[in-house]
Design a protein around this motif. Structure first.
Motif, PDB file in Angstrom:
ATOM      1  N   TRP A  77      54.736 -34.750  55.950  1.00 20.52           N
ATOM      2  CA  TRP A  77      56.053 -34.220  55.618  1.00 20.52           C
ATOM      3  C   TRP A  77      56.125 -33.862  54.135  1.00 20.52           C
ATOM      4  CZ3 TRP A  77      60.773 -37.256  57.997  1.00 20.52           C
ATOM      5  CH2 TRP A  77      60.975 -36.816  59.316  1.00 20.52           C
ATOM      6  N   THR A  78      56.834 -32.797  53.837  1.00 19.40           N
ATOM      7  CA  THR A  78      57.109 -32.425  52.451  1.00 19.40           C
ATOM      8  C   THR A  78      58.265 -33.281  51.940  1.00 19.40           C
ATOM      9  OG1 THR A  78      58.723 -30.745  53.075  1.00 19.40           O
ATOM     10  CG2 THR A  78      56.411 -30.050  52.924  1.00 19.40           C
ATOM     11  N   THR A  79      58.492 -33.230  50.630  1.00 21.39           N
ATOM     12  CA  THR A  79      59.622 -33.951  50.051  1.00 21.39           C
ATOM     13  C   THR A  79      60.928 -33.465  50.662  1.00 21.39           C
ATOM     14  OG1 THR A  79      58.468 -34.317  47.946  1.00 21.39           O
ATOM     15  CG2 THR A  79      60.876 -34.437  47.915  1.00 21.39           C
ATOM     16  N   ALA A  80      61.050 -32.163  50.859  1.00 21.33           N
ATOM     17  CA  ALA A  80      62.274 -31.597  51.435  1.00 21.33           C
ATOM     18  C   ALA A  80      62.518 -32.129  52.848  1.00 21.33           C
ATOM     19  CB  ALA A  80      62.190 -30.074  51.455  1.00 21.33           C
ATOM     20  N   GLU A  81      61.465 -32.261  53.634  1.00 25.07           N
ATOM     21  CA  GLU A  81      61.611 -32.781  54.996  1.00 25.07           C
ATOM     22  C   GLU A  81      62.023 -34.250  54.975  1.00 25.07           C
ATOM     23  OE1 GLU A  81      58.516 -30.220  57.725  1.00 25.07           O
ATOM     24  OE2 GLU A  81      57.660 -31.563  56.206  1.00 25.07           O
ATOM     25  N   SER A  82      61.460 -35.004  54.045  1.00 27.80           N
ATOM     26  CA  SER A  82      61.828 -36.415  53.919  1.00 27.80           C
ATOM     27  C   SER A  82      63.279 -36.556  53.474  1.00 27.80           C
ATOM     28  CB  SER A  82      60.900 -37.117  52.917  1.00 27.80           C
ATOM     29  OG  SER A  82      59.561 -37.128  53.379  1.00 27.80           O
ATOM     30  N   VAL A  83      63.702 -35.715  52.547  1.00 26.04           N
ATOM     31  CA  VAL A  83      65.091 -35.733  52.066  1.00 26.04           C
ATOM     32  C   VAL A  83      66.051 -35.437  53.208  1.00 26.04           C
ATOM     33  CG1 VAL A  83      66.759 -34.456  50.652  1.00 26.04           C
ATOM     34  CG2 VAL A  83      64.616 -35.238  49.645  1.00 26.04           C
ATOM     35  N   ASP A  84      65.736 -34.439  54.025  1.00 25.49           N
ATOM     36  CA  ASP A  84      66.599 -34.084  55.153  1.00 25.49           C
ATOM     37  C   ASP A  84      66.745 -35.251  56.125  1.00 25.49           C
ATOM     38  OD1 ASP A  84      67.081 -31.564  54.181  1.00 25.49           O
ATOM     39  OD2 ASP A  84      65.540 -30.590  55.406  1.00 25.49           O
ATOM     40  N   TRP A  85      65.658 -35.984  56.354  1.00 30.59           N
ATOM     41  CA  TRP A  85      65.717 -37.126  57.270  1.00 30.59           C
ATOM     42  C   TRP A  85      66.550 -38.262  56.689  1.00 30.59           C
ATOM     43  CZ3 TRP A  85      64.100 -42.229  56.901  1.00 30.59           C
ATOM     44  CH2 TRP A  85      64.131 -42.951  58.102  1.00 30.59           C
ATOM     45  N   VAL A  86      66.351 -38.551  55.396  1.00 31.54           N
ATOM     46  CA  VAL A  86      67.097 -39.639  54.763  1.00 31.54           C
ATOM     47  C   VAL A  86      68.594 -39.342  54.773  1.00 31.54           C
ATOM     48  CG1 VAL A  86      67.486 -40.878  52.587  1.00 31.54           C
ATOM     49  CG2 VAL A  86      65.155 -40.397  53.350  1.00 31.54           C
ATOM     50  N   LYS A  87      68.968 -38.082  54.652  1.00 30.08           N
ATOM     51  CA  LYS A  87      70.388 -37.727  54.696  1.00 30.08           C
ATOM     52  C   LYS A  87      71.031 -38.200  55.993  1.00 30.08           C
ATOM     53  CE  LYS A  87      70.253 -33.582  51.765  1.00 30.08           C
ATOM     54  NZ  LYS A  87      70.378 -32.099  51.742  1.00 30.08           N
ATOM     55  N   LEU A  88      70.290 -38.134  57.097  1.00 26.24           N
ATOM     56  CA  LEU A  88      70.810 -38.592  58.381  1.00 26.24           C
ATOM     57  C   LEU A  88      70.776 -40.104  58.497  1.00 26.24           C
ATOM     58  CD1 LEU A  88      69.229 -36.083  60.950  1.00 26.24           C
ATOM     59  CD2 LEU A  88      71.538 -36.057  59.999  1.00 26.24           C
TER      60      LEU A  88
END
Length: 288
Positions: A77-88
């Protein structure tokens, strides 16, 4: 008029995720509710009549479905993908109906769980606001002179290895969020993917009594794309604060101002640091 603050730096089930979760639940219910076999109640008028068959409702795939291994593969996962998941995954205190805790949720199938844990930093920052002393110092991004500035320093940091396999709660620093805290003190909570936030990633301007997003959250512009979520608790009465960030009058006797603040430090309160310092960073071993 909103008042923006600037500083020279030395931090779900969030509303959108709840909406997404509820939407998915509703759609799953719709998919499972299908019509019953009502054709037995009606006689076919003739052999030539055309039989109509309804297409089955397509099944919906949650954003982070579990695979055969029982987890969602997030390898690479990229940082952006990890950020999107953490938001949820995370609920801030306000999003948590004011429960007083920060919560990392567990929603099997919807959030994963993930096959590989993500490093998440939860950081609490103390903001001390002071009235700008004279016309010296930096201007705001719109070229105007501020009426306030603030000092920003970290008071607590918690490192997590998150994968949504279980619920996690983090208590807020009591002194920072006390009801009787100084009217010159604000608090900023940040949830960041990866390492702790650096000085150059922190916001230089923050509106006071300014704009809010669709979740009624005070907007803050960070200089980093690693920040997955945040929550600002504003000072209750910056208009009564001295240049040193100390209250000088009863807030009830001083009307709220209509101008804007900057990123200079309250005079004599703290030296103007060029880096972010946290004693825990030195004394505490990172979570494996």
């Amino acid at each position: 008029m909103p008042k923006s603050v600037r500083h020279a730096v030395m931090t779900k089930r969030s509303a959108p995720s709840v909406v997404a979760a509820l939407t998915l639940v509703g759609l799953f219910t719709a998919g499972c509710s299908g019509g019953g076999d009502d054709t037995s109640a009606y006689e076919s008028p003739s052999q030539s009549a055309t039989e109509v068959t309804e297409s089955p409702t397509p099944s919906l795939t949650p954003p982070y479905p579990t695979g055969a291994s029982g987890c969602h593969d997030n390898k690479g996962w990229t940082t952006a993908e990890s950020v999107d998941w953490v938001k949820l995954d995370v609920d801030t205190p306000k999003q948590n109906s004011g429960s007083g805790d920060l919560e990392f949720s567990s929603m099997p199938g919807y959030l994963g769980p993930l096959c590989h844990k993500i490093t998440v930093q939860v950081e609490f920052w103390k903001l001390v606001y002071g009235v700008a002393d004279g016309g010296d110092g930096e201007s705001l991004s719109d070229g105007t002179r501020p009426d306030y500035y603030f000092d920003l320093r970290r008071v607590k940091r918690v490192e997590l290895r998150a994968d949504a396999s279980s619920e996690r709660k983090i208590a807020l620093p009591k002194s920072l969020y006390a009801k009787d805290r100084s009217p010159c003190v604000g608090a900023l909570l940040t949830i960041t993917v990866g390492k702790p936030l650096k000085s150059k990633e922190l916001p230089k301007e923050v509106e006071v009594g300014g704009t809010q997003d669709i979740w009624d959250r005070d907007t803050v512009e960070f200089r980093s794309k690693r920040v997955a979520d945040y929550e600002l608790s504003q000072p209750s009465a910056p208009q009564v604060c001295s240049p040193d960030g100390r209250p000088t009058a009863d807030p009830a006797d001083v009307p709220p101002p209509s101008a804007e603040p900057t990123d200079l430090y309250p005079t004599g309160l703290y030296p103007s640091p060029s880096y972010s310092f946290d004693l825990d960073d030195i004394l505490r071993s990172p979570t494996p």
